[in-house]
Design a protein around this motif. Structure first.
Motif, short mmCIF file in Angstrom:
data_model
loop_
_atom_site.label_atom_id
_atom_site.label_comp_id
_atom_site.label_asym_id
_atom_site.label_seq_id
_atom_site.Cartn_x
_atom_site.Cartn_y
_atom_site.Cartn_z
N UNK A 1 -10.21 -10.82 -24.79
CA UNK A 1 -9.95 -11.17 -26.19
C UNK A 1 -10.49 -12.56 -26.55
N UNK A 2 -10.17 -13.56 -25.70
CA UNK A 2 -10.48 -14.94 -26.04
C UNK A 2 -11.87 -15.39 -25.59
N UNK A 3 -12.46 -14.65 -24.67
CA UNK A 3 -13.80 -15.01 -24.23
C UNK A 3 -13.86 -16.27 -23.40
N UNK A 4 -12.81 -16.53 -22.62
CA UNK A 4 -12.77 -17.71 -21.77
C UNK A 4 -12.36 -17.29 -20.36
N UNK A 5 -12.47 -18.23 -19.43
CA UNK A 5 -12.11 -17.94 -18.05
C UNK A 5 -10.60 -17.94 -17.87
N UNK A 6 -10.14 -17.59 -16.69
CA UNK A 6 -8.71 -17.48 -16.42
C UNK A 6 -8.02 -18.84 -16.42
N UNK A 7 -8.74 -19.91 -16.06
CA UNK A 7 -8.10 -21.22 -15.94
C UNK A 7 -7.45 -21.71 -17.24
N UNK A 8 -8.17 -21.77 -18.36
CA UNK A 8 -7.51 -22.21 -19.60
C UNK A 8 -6.41 -21.26 -20.05
#
Length: 216
Positions: free
Chosen positions: A46-53
């Motif tokens: 959904x957010x298009x980011x990696x797991x860390x953030x």
């Protein structure tokens, strides 16, 4: 878990705060409902980011009482809870009381006008049964004093705990009980216009404490 229809709304270069705000808003708005399981893979899509953030955002949401993490099991949206809601309400009411007390000596006629216009939009939104616009106008009205209190700690505390109450406000603003807030806002504005910091502080606190919790 149901997720918004948009995908990749955050590029990897954007601040992790945006990830936190997106998940927070989805919880407050009810897209992610109480008890809903939050899966990293779906949030990543959904957010298009990696797991860390995402994990950092979930930790912040857990501290704010919007998410429950069960080590080794699952992370889920926190259910409505009377004790935690009342605790957040007491803190938020106290912060708005302090913000008013600090801001009133600093506000201008323009600020009073902004608050008055926000309350007019708030009343119109209630009449139109437009909950989203009512929430926006309410936040704008109170935000005038918060923005002018010149106390970043107040701002930070409100950013953390106000979302817990927004889930309750959303229900209140969909009911006739919300009309009381129009009069309470007007009382705050009168005190601000008169330069009565103590009166504005008390009226602000009472406005936030008037919010009633319901699990229905």
């Amino acid at each position: 878990m149901p997720i918004p229809s948009t995908h990749g709304v955050h590029k990897r270069s954007l601040l992790r705060d945006h990830v936190y705000e997106s998940i927070r808003d989805a919880i407050v708005e009810g897209t992610l409902s109480p008890g809903e399981r939050l899966r990293d893979s779906e949030l990543e899509e959904w957010l298009g980011v990696s797991r860390t953030p995402i994990r950092e955002a979930l930790l912040r949401l857990e501290r704010a009482g919007l998410v429950i993490a069960q080590p080794g099991k699952a992370t889920m949206v926190a259910p409505y809870d009377l004790e935690s809601t009342l605790s957040a309400q007491q803190v938020v009411a106290s912060m708005h009381e302090l913000a008013a007390r600090l801001a009133v000596p600093l506000v201008t006629k323009l600020h009073v006008q902004q608050m008055t216009e926000a309350n007019e939009r708030f009343a119109a939104a209630l009449d139109a049964e437009d909950v989203e616009s009512a929430l926006s106008a309410d936040a704008e009205l109170h935000g005038v004093l918060v923005a002018n209190c010149r106390n970043q700690v107040v701002v930070s505390v409100l950013e953390q705990w106000t979302p817990v109450l927004l889930r309750v406000e959303r229900k209140r603003f969909a009911s006739s009980a919300a009309r009381t807030s129009v009069k309470q806002h007007a009382a705050i504005i009168r005190c601000v216009a008169a330069g009565d910091a103590e009166g504005a502080a008390v009226a602000s606190r009472e406005n936030w404490l008037s919010l009633r919790y319901s699990q229905d």
